[in-house]
Design a protein around this motif. Structure first.
Motif, PDB file in Angstrom:
ATOM      1  N   ARG A 107       0.839  -1.204   0.000  1.00 38.54           N
ATOM      2  CA  ARG A 107       0.000   0.000   0.000  1.00 38.54           C
ATOM      3  C   ARG A 107       0.874   1.255   0.000  1.00 38.54           C
ATOM      4  N   GLY A 108       1.931   1.258   0.812  1.00 37.84           N
ATOM      5  CA  GLY A 108       2.824   2.401   0.849  1.00 37.84           C
ATOM      6  C   GLY A 108       3.491   2.655  -0.497  1.00 37.84           C
ATOM      7  N   THR A 109       3.874   1.572  -1.185  1.00 35.66           N
ATOM      8  CA  THR A 109       4.475   1.720  -2.511  1.00 35.66           C
ATOM      9  C   THR A 109       3.494   2.356  -3.482  1.00 35.66           C
ATOM     10  N   GLU A 110       2.262   1.909  -3.467  1.00 32.72           N
ATOM     11  CA  GLU A 110       1.260   2.453  -4.379  1.00 32.72           C
ATOM     12  C   GLU A 110       1.019   3.934  -4.121  1.00 32.72           C
ATOM     13  N   ILE A 111       0.940   4.320  -2.851  1.00 35.21           N
ATOM     14  CA  ILE A 111       0.675   5.716  -2.537  1.00 35.21           C
ATOM     15  C   ILE A 111       1.876   6.590  -2.888  1.00 35.21           C
ATOM     16  N   CYS A 112       3.088   6.100  -2.649  1.00 31.96           N
ATOM     17  CA  CYS A 112       4.273   6.877  -3.027  1.00 31.96           C
ATOM     18  C   CYS A 112       4.342   7.073  -4.539  1.00 31.96           C
ATOM     19  N   GLU A 113       3.978   6.052  -5.299  1.00 35.11           N
ATOM     20  CA  GLU A 113       3.929   6.212  -6.749  1.00 35.11           C
ATOM     21  C   GLU A 113       2.843   7.212  -7.154  1.00 35.11           C
ATOM     22  N   ALA A 114       1.730   7.197  -6.426  1.00 39.47           N
ATOM     23  CA  ALA A 114       0.673   8.170  -6.704  1.00 39.47           C
ATOM     24  C   ALA A 114       1.134   9.584  -6.370  1.00 39.47           C
ATOM     25  N   MET A 115       1.925   9.717  -5.327  1.00 39.56           N
ATOM     26  CA  MET A 115       2.449  11.034  -4.970  1.00 39.56           C
ATOM     27  C   MET A 115       3.399  11.560  -6.032  1.00 39.56           C
ATOM     28  N   GLU A 116       4.156  10.662  -6.644  1.00 42.09           N
ATOM     29  CA  GLU A 116       5.031  11.075  -7.724  1.00 42.09           C
ATOM     30  C   GLU A 116       4.244  11.611  -8.918  1.00 42.09           C
ATOM     31  N   ALA A 117       3.005  11.133  -9.049  1.00 40.49           N
ATOM     32  CA  ALA A 117       2.135  11.604 -10.129  1.00 40.49           C
ATOM     33  C   ALA A 117       1.232  12.746  -9.662  1.00 40.49           C
ATOM     34  N   SER A 118       1.515  13.326  -8.496  1.00 41.21           N
ATOM     35  CA  SER A 118       0.747  14.448  -7.949  1.00 41.21           C
ATOM     36  C   SER A 118      -0.714  14.088  -7.723  1.00 41.21           C
ATOM     37  N   LYS A 119      -0.991  12.855  -7.370  1.00 44.33           N
ATOM     38  CA  LYS A 119      -2.367  12.423  -7.161  1.00 44.33           C
ATOM     39  C   LYS A 119      -2.608  11.894  -5.753  1.00 44.33           C
ATOM     40  N   ALA A 120      -1.694  12.134  -4.851  1.00 42.12           N
ATOM     41  CA  ALA A 120      -1.861  11.748  -3.455  1.00 42.12           C
ATOM     42  C   ALA A 120      -0.941  12.601  -2.603  1.00 42.12           C
ATOM     43  N   ASP A 121      -1.132  12.559  -1.298  1.00 41.39           N
ATOM     44  CA  ASP A 121      -0.289  13.334  -0.389  1.00 41.39           C
ATOM     45  C   ASP A 121       0.009  12.507   0.858  1.00 41.39           C
ATOM     46  N   TRP A 122       0.718  13.135   1.814  1.00 38.16           N
ATOM     47  CA  TRP A 122       1.110  12.411   3.011  1.00 38.16           C
ATOM     48  C   TRP A 122      -0.095  11.986   3.837  1.00 38.16           C
ATOM     49  N   ASP A 123      -1.168  12.790   3.785  1.00 39.71           N
ATOM     50  CA  ASP A 123      -2.365  12.411   4.545  1.00 39.71           C
ATOM     51  C   ASP A 123      -2.886  11.051   4.110  1.00 39.71           C
ATOM     52  N   THR A 124      -2.754  10.755   2.827  1.00 37.37           N
ATOM     53  CA  THR A 124      -3.208   9.456   2.331  1.00 37.37           C
ATOM     54  C   THR A 124      -2.395   8.332   2.948  1.00 37.37           C
ATOM     55  N   LEU A 125      -1.092   8.526   3.005  1.00 38.34           N
ATOM     56  CA  LEU A 125      -0.217   7.488   3.551  1.00 38.34           C
ATOM     57  C   LEU A 125      -0.475   7.262   5.039  1.00 38.34           C
TER      58      LEU A 125
END
Length: 752
Positions: free
Chosen positions: A340-358
């Motif tokens: 899950r952490g990997t997916e969210i970090c990849e989403a953050m790289e695409a500007s589609k998630a933030d730390w709150d999500t993680l």
């Protein structure tokens, strides 16, 4: 080479760790910016103590050091030493754990170690005279000695600061003020408790020596500790990750990316450990045999080490596995969280998630439909504190037993913490989520009977040598909608629970799409990677990773069977529970309880997650034609092709469960006639949630017997015998509990 773990590269450069780094790429300007934002996020989350609190901790440590120096002189004089030896007598305080690592937060306790001379004994002097001195001081409150613990400890608060004080009795008549406990010679002629007590300080100091940049290590570790607590995977005693485990995992990432800033280290933490093929060990340095003959972790020679599922090895002699508590179920949960952490970090790289999500809290009490509730009570606070410590140390056995006797088909998720019902005196309770293993075809009427497993667990707990009247433990089944209100903030149950099952079956793309609209409502500031800087960094990594991929190891490690992983939110398609209060005792004088987990129909396998990608047959010295992620994958494969690559965790019964086999055999020899008085139902009234008609049932219990119907499985009285002269509690009448996992589709078909 003055630093253990320092190795030479072919070009003459040095690196920390047992392998060369995956990438030497430095940070981009975007990394610097995002790391500053990460630090601000941690500060906003209240993870840093105030200057006033920091000063208060220093004062406590200074005062404690003065106290142990007075203590050792007092006992030296009492033992008849002359005045010169009394004046030379000395003791010294060391710190370890989160405080020594520099990652403690407000209100955290201080792990301390008192090092004393050979004539200052543990039982008579440390837990005798020193305990008496502390108990008479106004600054000391909540003094709680635990001399019979695996690592004996004295717990107390000093001016409101929580302190855990260990004791190490060295083979020295005088403790020098400049004592260096990192030297191996300090372990000569000491007892096992001293070795274990010294281990905390020695490991902490060694970790700080083995990371390339201490400040980056600390920031990343503080981040990962916060993440682990929010996601419910921070508890060594529950089989998850403790402080030292996370420190070793983060330290290894710092070694593999020595020039990276915390922003990148966090992302690589998830990426590396998502691909890690356990039980390959994580090590900061090579394991050394030492000269004192102490046992070190080595599954090739030590049979007990072969049962370890997630080895994370301490770097100080004697090297040990710090995660021996991990079970199949907790490893699955942690692997899911890494993914899950990997997916969210990849989403953050695409500007589609933030730390709150993680950092979104894990909704434990919405993730499952069925739970075990373990309640403990005592007659006074001191008894409850002792009883609580004992029960917590045994809860892991309940998970192990359920895994073993259901052949891994029933998965457990222990909650890493306890709750207290304020309406009850001296009460604590624990919860464990239950679900059937997913992705496995389900036989018609398949049933898991964990009744005797629970009885064995209670039997083990009730064998507590310091048991006192009033110490009680009850294990009951509770459904999600019947979770007691006192576990919720303010005692108020959320009105509209989120549907976590569907949420966590989404792919990373759909997770990102959902987050794009929730960022505004969360009010969090997105921390993302710029595309230009990301490409720049990847080019730098490509140049460095090409060297790693062309290493001398030309043969990829063989394929390894890994346990199936699922998203931890997932639950079975549908659950139905039946509570039957019919009498089961042929003598008619007592009701008995039974907890059965039953699955009917087939559950779709869905998208399974593995602990790492399948081993590739490509040679590591093949031409560099892959992207950065593929290079990292190959580098990770190379890292795991070490001396313990052939290590496979055994699935047979570990030593700690063998002690219960005598009890199990006794139960079987007596025809199951073992009593129980406290396997309770959260609802004493019979309830039928889903009214289903099953024409034919094949009942397969965890105890290797099959019968044609439920009635044939119902036992006579069940009660665990107690040891040490403890009087057996008076049996009470309880209803029969039946818990059925049933496929929703199967139920619909039958009803139509």
């Amino acid at each position: 080479m003055g630093i253990p773990g320092m190795n030479n590269q072919s070009n003459g450069k040095q690196w920390l760790g047992i392998t060369e780094p995956i990438s030497l790429a430095g940070p981009t300007e975007e990394d610097v910016t995002k790391t500053h934002e990460l630090e601000k996020y941690l500060q906003g989350a209240g993870l840093y103590e105030s200057q006033q609190e920091a000063v208060g901790r220093e004062e406590v440590l200074g005062r404690l050091d003065q106290i142990v120096k007075i203590w050792v002189k007092t006992i030296s004089r009492a033992k008849g030493f002359n005045e010169q030896l009394v004046q030379e007598a000395n003791a010294k305080i060391f710190t370890f754990g989160s405080y020594r690592l520099g990652v403690h937060g407000p209100g955290a306790d201080i792990d301390t170690l008192c090092v004393g001379p050979r004539h200052a004994t543990r039982d008579e002097d440390f837990f005798g005279e020193l305990q008496k001195m502390l108990s008479e001081m106004e600054e000391v409150t909540e003094l709680h000695p635990v001399p019979d613990a695996h690592v004996p400890v004295m717990k107390f608060k000093f001016n409101g600061v929580s302190v855990d004080l260990l004791y190490a009795r060295l083979a020295l008549w005088v403790i020098p003020e400049d004592l260096d406990i990192s030297q191996e010679s300090i372990l000569q002629n000491v007892d096992e408790q001293t070795v274990l007590s010294l281990n905390g300080c020695r490991v902490t100091d060694q970790v700080l020596r083995l990371v390339p940049n201490i400040q980056n290590f600390r920031t990343t570790l503080r981040f990962m500790r916060f993440w682990a607590k929010r996601r419910g995977v921070y508890s060594n005693v529950a089989g998850f990750l403790g402080g030292i485990n996370l420190a070793l995992l983060v330290g290894r990432i710092c070694q593999l990316y020595p020039n990276a800033l915390p922003n990148m280290l966090v992302s690589r933490f998830f990426r590396v450990y998502t691909q890690w093929r356990w039980p390959n060990p994580v090590m900061l340095c090579a394991i050394e045999e030492g000269s004192l003959g102490l046992s070190v972790w080595d599954p090739r020679r030590n049979p007990r080490d072969r049962y370890h599922l997630m080895p994370i090895i301490t770097p100080a002699y004697p090297c040990m596995n710090s995660t021996y508590n991990v079970t199949t179920s907790t490893l699955r949960i942690m692997s899911d969280e890494f993914k899950r952490g990997t997916e969210i970090c990849e989403a953050m790289e695409a500007s589609k998630a933030d730390w709150d999500t993680l950092f979104e809290p894990y909704p434990f009490f919405e993730a499952y439909k069925n739970y075990l509730q373990i309640d403990i009570t005592a007659e006074n606070p001191d008894d409850l504190r002792q009883w609580k410590g004992w029960v917590e140390s045994r809860l892991r056995q309940l998970t192990l037993k359920i895994e073993k006797y259901t052949y891994g088909m029933l998965q457990c998720h222990p909650y890493p913490g306890e709750f207290s019902d304020k309406s009850r005196s001296f009460h604590q309770c624990y919860f464990m989520g239950l679900q059937r293993k997913q992705g496995v075809p389900v036989s018609e009427g398949e049933q898991f009977d964990i009744r005797q497993t629970v009885e064995e667990f209670k039997h083990n707990v009730n064998a507590y040598t310091a048991w006192k009247p009033g110490m009680d433990i009850r294990v009951s089944h509770v459904k999600r909608r019947n979770i007691p209100n006192f576990i919720f903030p303010g005692g108020v149950r959320p009105s509209v629970p989120s549907r976590v099952n569907g949420e966590n079956r989404r792919s990373s793309k759909s997770r990102v799409a959902g987050q794009s609209q929730s960022e505004k409502s969360q009010g969090g500031k997105a921390v993302v990677l710029g595309a230009d800087d990301e490409r720049k960094r990847k080019r730098l990594e490509d140049n460095n990773n090409s060297r790693v991929s062309k290493s001398s190891a030309s043969v990829s490690p063989p394929n390894r069977n890994v346990p199936e992983d699922r998203n931890p939110f997932s639950a079975t398609s549908s659950c139905s529970m039946k509570f039957d209060d019919s009498e089961v005792n042929s003598m008619g004088d007592q009701k008995s309880e039974k907890l059965c987990l039953k699955s009917v129909g087939e559950i779709p396998a869905g998208d399974s997650v593995t602990n790492g990608s399948a081993t590739d047959n490509k040679q590591l010295d093949a031409p560099d034609t892959s992207n950065t992620k593929e290079e990292e994958r190959l580098a990770i494969e190379h890292i795991m092709a070490g001396p313990y690559e052939a290590h496979q965790a055994l699935t047979e019964e570990p030593d700690e469960l063998e002690q219960d086999m005598g009890y199990r055999n006794q139960v079987n020899d007596n025809g199951g006639s073992v009593k129980s008085n406290n396997f309770d139902s959260s609802n004493p009234n019979p309830v039928v949630v889903e009214d289903q008609v099953i024409s034919k049932e094949t009942v397969c219990s965890t105890h290797s017997f099959c019968n044609g119907g439920l009635e044939e499985l119902e036992p006579a009285e069940l009660t665990a015998p107690l040891f040490c002269g403890i009087p057996a509690p008076v049996p009470q009448k309880k209803p029969l509990i039946r818990l059925n996992f049933t496929s929703l589709g199967k139920a619909v078909n039958k009803s139509t």
